[in-house]
Design a protein around this motif. Structure first.
Motif, PDB file in Angstrom:
ATOM      1  N   THR A  37       0.835  -1.209   0.000  1.00  0.00           N
ATOM      2  CA  THR A  37       0.000   0.000   0.000  1.00  0.00           C
ATOM      3  C   THR A  37       0.864   1.251   0.000  1.00  0.00           C
ATOM      4  O   THR A  37       0.476   2.264  -0.575  1.00  0.00           O
ATOM      5  CB  THR A  37      -0.955   0.011   1.212  1.00  0.00           C
ATOM      6  OG1 THR A  37      -0.206  -0.137   2.413  1.00  0.00           O
ATOM      7  CG2 THR A  37      -1.980  -1.093   1.105  1.00  0.00           C
ATOM      8  N   GLU A  66      -1.709  -5.639 -17.462  1.00  0.00           N
ATOM      9  CA  GLU A  66      -2.268  -6.374 -16.335  1.00  0.00           C
ATOM     10  C   GLU A  66      -1.548  -6.116 -15.026  1.00  0.00           C
ATOM     11  O   GLU A  66      -2.072  -6.415 -13.965  1.00  0.00           O
ATOM     12  CB  GLU A  66      -2.247  -7.876 -16.634  1.00  0.00           C
ATOM     13  CG  GLU A  66      -3.167  -8.253 -17.772  1.00  0.00           C
ATOM     14  CD  GLU A  66      -3.162  -9.745 -18.035  1.00  0.00           C
ATOM     15  OE1 GLU A  66      -2.568 -10.499 -17.242  1.00  0.00           O
ATOM     16  OE2 GLU A  66      -3.753 -10.140 -19.046  1.00  0.00           O
ATOM     17  N   HIS A  67      -0.344  -5.586 -15.078  1.00  0.00           N
ATOM     18  CA  HIS A  67       0.457  -5.442 -13.865  1.00  0.00           C
ATOM     19  C   HIS A  67       0.921  -4.006 -13.677  1.00  0.00           C
ATOM     20  O   HIS A  67       1.123  -3.282 -14.642  1.00  0.00           O
ATOM     21  CB  HIS A  67       1.674  -6.370 -13.918  1.00  0.00           C
ATOM     22  CG  HIS A  67       1.298  -7.791 -14.140  1.00  0.00           C
ATOM     23  ND1 HIS A  67       0.702  -8.562 -13.171  1.00  0.00           N
ATOM     24  CD2 HIS A  67       1.397  -8.579 -15.232  1.00  0.00           C
ATOM     25  CE1 HIS A  67       0.474  -9.762 -13.645  1.00  0.00           C
ATOM     26  NE2 HIS A  67       0.877  -9.812 -14.908  1.00  0.00           N
ATOM     27  N   THR A  74      -4.241   1.135 -10.153  1.00  0.00           N
ATOM     28  CA  THR A  74      -3.665  -0.191  -9.936  1.00  0.00           C
ATOM     29  C   THR A  74      -4.301  -1.192 -10.891  1.00  0.00           C
ATOM     30  O   THR A  74      -5.253  -0.879 -11.614  1.00  0.00           O
ATOM     31  CB  THR A  74      -3.936  -0.669  -8.496  1.00  0.00           C
ATOM     32  OG1 THR A  74      -5.353  -0.809  -8.327  1.00  0.00           O
ATOM     33  CG2 THR A  74      -3.366   0.290  -7.474  1.00  0.00           C
ATOM     34  N   GLU A  75      -3.788  -2.401 -10.844  1.00  0.00           N
ATOM     35  CA  GLU A  75      -4.328  -3.495 -11.669  1.00  0.00           C
ATOM     36  C   GLU A  75      -5.819  -3.686 -11.412  1.00  0.00           C
ATOM     37  O   GLU A  75      -6.615  -3.802 -12.346  1.00  0.00           O
ATOM     38  CB  GLU A  75      -3.595  -4.795 -11.347  1.00  0.00           C
ATOM     39  CG  GLU A  75      -2.104  -4.709 -11.518  1.00  0.00           C
ATOM     40  CD  GLU A  75      -1.347  -5.758 -10.718  1.00  0.00           C
ATOM     41  OE1 GLU A  75      -1.955  -6.728 -10.236  1.00  0.00           O
ATOM     42  OE2 GLU A  75      -0.123  -5.598 -10.593  1.00  0.00           O
ATOM     43  N   ASP A  76      -6.182  -3.734 -10.126  1.00  0.00           N
ATOM     44  CA  ASP A  76      -7.580  -3.950  -9.759  1.00  0.00           C
ATOM     45  C   ASP A  76      -8.478  -2.797 -10.216  1.00  0.00           C
ATOM     46  O   ASP A  76      -9.593  -3.023 -10.682  1.00  0.00           O
ATOM     47  CB  ASP A  76      -7.727  -4.145  -8.245  1.00  0.00           C
ATOM     48  CG  ASP A  76      -7.100  -5.444  -7.762  1.00  0.00           C
ATOM     49  OD1 ASP A  76      -6.919  -6.366  -8.586  1.00  0.00           O
ATOM     50  OD2 ASP A  76      -6.786  -5.522  -6.561  1.00  0.00           O
ATOM     51  N   GLU A  77      -7.985  -1.579 -10.088  1.00  0.00           N
ATOM     52  CA  GLU A  77      -8.784  -0.415 -10.497  1.00  0.00           C
ATOM     53  C   GLU A  77      -8.984  -0.385 -12.009  1.00  0.00           C
ATOM     54  O   GLU A  77     -10.072  -0.064 -12.488  1.00  0.00           O
ATOM     55  CB  GLU A  77      -8.115   0.872 -10.006  1.00  0.00           C
ATOM     56  CG  GLU A  77      -8.136   1.007  -8.499  1.00  0.00           C
ATOM     57  CD  GLU A  77      -7.186   2.054  -7.961  1.00  0.00           C
ATOM     58  OE1 GLU A  77      -7.448   2.568  -6.859  1.00  0.00           O
ATOM     59  OE2 GLU A  77      -6.158   2.352  -8.617  1.00  0.00           O
ATOM     60  N   ARG A  78      -7.940  -0.753 -12.759  1.00  0.00           N
ATOM     61  CA  ARG A  78      -8.089  -0.811 -14.222  1.00  0.00           C
ATOM     62  C   ARG A  78      -9.029  -1.938 -14.616  1.00  0.00           C
ATOM     63  O   ARG A  78      -9.830  -1.799 -15.529  1.00  0.00           O
ATOM     64  CB  ARG A  78      -6.723  -0.984 -14.899  1.00  0.00           C
ATOM     65  CG  ARG A  78      -5.863   0.258 -14.860  1.00  0.00           C
ATOM     66  CD  ARG A  78      -4.653   0.159 -15.759  1.00  0.00           C
ATOM     67  NE  ARG A  78      -3.884  -1.066 -15.606  1.00  0.00           N
ATOM     68  CZ  ARG A  78      -2.981  -1.291 -14.663  1.00  0.00           C
ATOM     69  NH1 ARG A  78      -2.718  -0.365 -13.764  1.00  0.00           N
ATOM     70  NH2 ARG A  78      -2.320  -2.430 -14.623  1.00  0.00           N
ATOM     71  N   SER A  79      -8.940  -3.035 -13.916  1.00  0.00           N
ATOM     72  CA  SER A  79      -9.830  -4.171 -14.177  1.00  0.00           C
ATOM     73  C   SER A  79     -11.285  -3.771 -13.955  1.00  0.00           C
ATOM     74  O   SER A  79     -12.171  -4.119 -14.749  1.00  0.00           O
ATOM     75  CB  SER A  79      -9.456  -5.296 -13.219  1.00  0.00           C
ATOM     76  OG  SER A  79      -9.472  -6.506 -13.838  1.00  0.00           O
ATOM     77  N   PHE A  80     -11.530  -3.027 -12.892  1.00  0.00           N
ATOM     78  CA  PHE A  80     -12.876  -2.541 -12.598  1.00  0.00           C
ATOM     79  C   PHE A  80     -13.382  -1.647 -13.735  1.00  0.00           C
ATOM     80  O   PHE A  80     -14.526  -1.791 -14.190  1.00  0.00           O
ATOM     81  CB  PHE A  80     -12.884  -1.766 -11.272  1.00  0.00           C
ATOM     82  CG  PHE A  80     -14.186  -1.099 -10.975  1.00  0.00           C
ATOM     83  CD1 PHE A  80     -15.261  -1.830 -10.472  1.00  0.00           C
ATOM     84  CD2 PHE A  80     -14.367   0.263 -11.206  1.00  0.00           C
ATOM     85  CE1 PHE A  80     -16.473  -1.209 -10.206  1.00  0.00           C
ATOM     86  CE2 PHE A  80     -15.568   0.876 -10.941  1.00  0.00           C
ATOM     87  CZ  PHE A  80     -16.630   0.142 -10.444  1.00  0.00           C
ATOM     88  N   ARG A  83     -14.288  -3.841 -16.745  1.00  0.00           N
ATOM     89  CA  ARG A  83     -15.565  -4.542 -16.540  1.00  0.00           C
ATOM     90  C   ARG A  83     -16.730  -3.575 -16.669  1.00  0.00           C
ATOM     91  O   ARG A  83     -17.753  -3.889 -17.279  1.00  0.00           O
ATOM     92  CB  ARG A  83     -15.592  -5.213 -15.158  1.00  0.00           C
ATOM     93  CG  ARG A  83     -14.738  -6.452 -15.060  1.00  0.00           C
ATOM     94  CD  ARG A  83     -14.998  -7.235 -13.784  1.00  0.00           C
ATOM     95  NE  ARG A  83     -14.954  -6.440 -12.566  1.00  0.00           N
ATOM     96  CZ  ARG A  83     -13.870  -6.198 -11.853  1.00  0.00           C
ATOM     97  NH1 ARG A  83     -12.697  -6.670 -12.235  1.00  0.00           N
ATOM     98  NH2 ARG A  83     -13.935  -5.485 -10.740  1.00  0.00           N
TER      99      ARG A  83
END
Length: 94
Positions: A37, A66-67, A74-80, A83
Motif C-alpha cells: 500500500t 495487467e500489472h 492499480t491493476e484492480d482499479e483498471r480491471s474494474f 468490466r
C-alpha cells in the motif's frame, strides 16, 4: 569589407514534449511483484503530478496492461474500469 547580418530564423523552435513524471523514478515502485500500500500510494502520488496521466491510463487500458500502476490506477482499479466499460457504462477513464 563584408558585413554579416544575422536575421532571426523563420523556423519555430521545437516544442518540448512533456516528460512523464515517472521518467526518473525507480520502475520497481510501479511494477514490483507484490505492490504494498505504501508503494501504491507513492506511485499514485507521482502519477498525480504527471501531465501525461490520462494518456498513460488510456494506453494501458488499450494494451491490456495487467500489472503495475499505470495512469494512477492499480491493476484492480483498471480491471474494474474494463468490466464497467464492458457492461456499457463509462467507456473512457479520462
Amino acid at each position: 569589407m563584408r558585413t554579416i547580418v544575422r536575421t532571426p530564423s523563420s523556423t519555430p523552435a521545437p516544442v518540448a514534449k512533456p516528460r512523464p513524471a515517472c521518467a526518473g523514478a525507480d520502475p520497481e515502485l510501479f511494477f514490483a511483484h507484490a505492490l504494498s500500500t505504501v508503494q501504491i500510494a507513492r506511485a499514485k502520488a507521482i502519477c498525480a503530478t504527471c501531465p501525461l496521466m490520462a494518456s498513460c491510463l488510456d494506453g494501458a487500458l488499450e494494451r491490456g496492461e495487467e500489472h503495475g500502476v499505470w495512469g494512477g490506477l492499480t491493476e484492480d482499479e483498471r480491471s474494474f474500469l474494463k468490466r464497467r466499460a464492458a457492461r456499457g457504462h463509462v467507456a473512457s477513464a479520462a
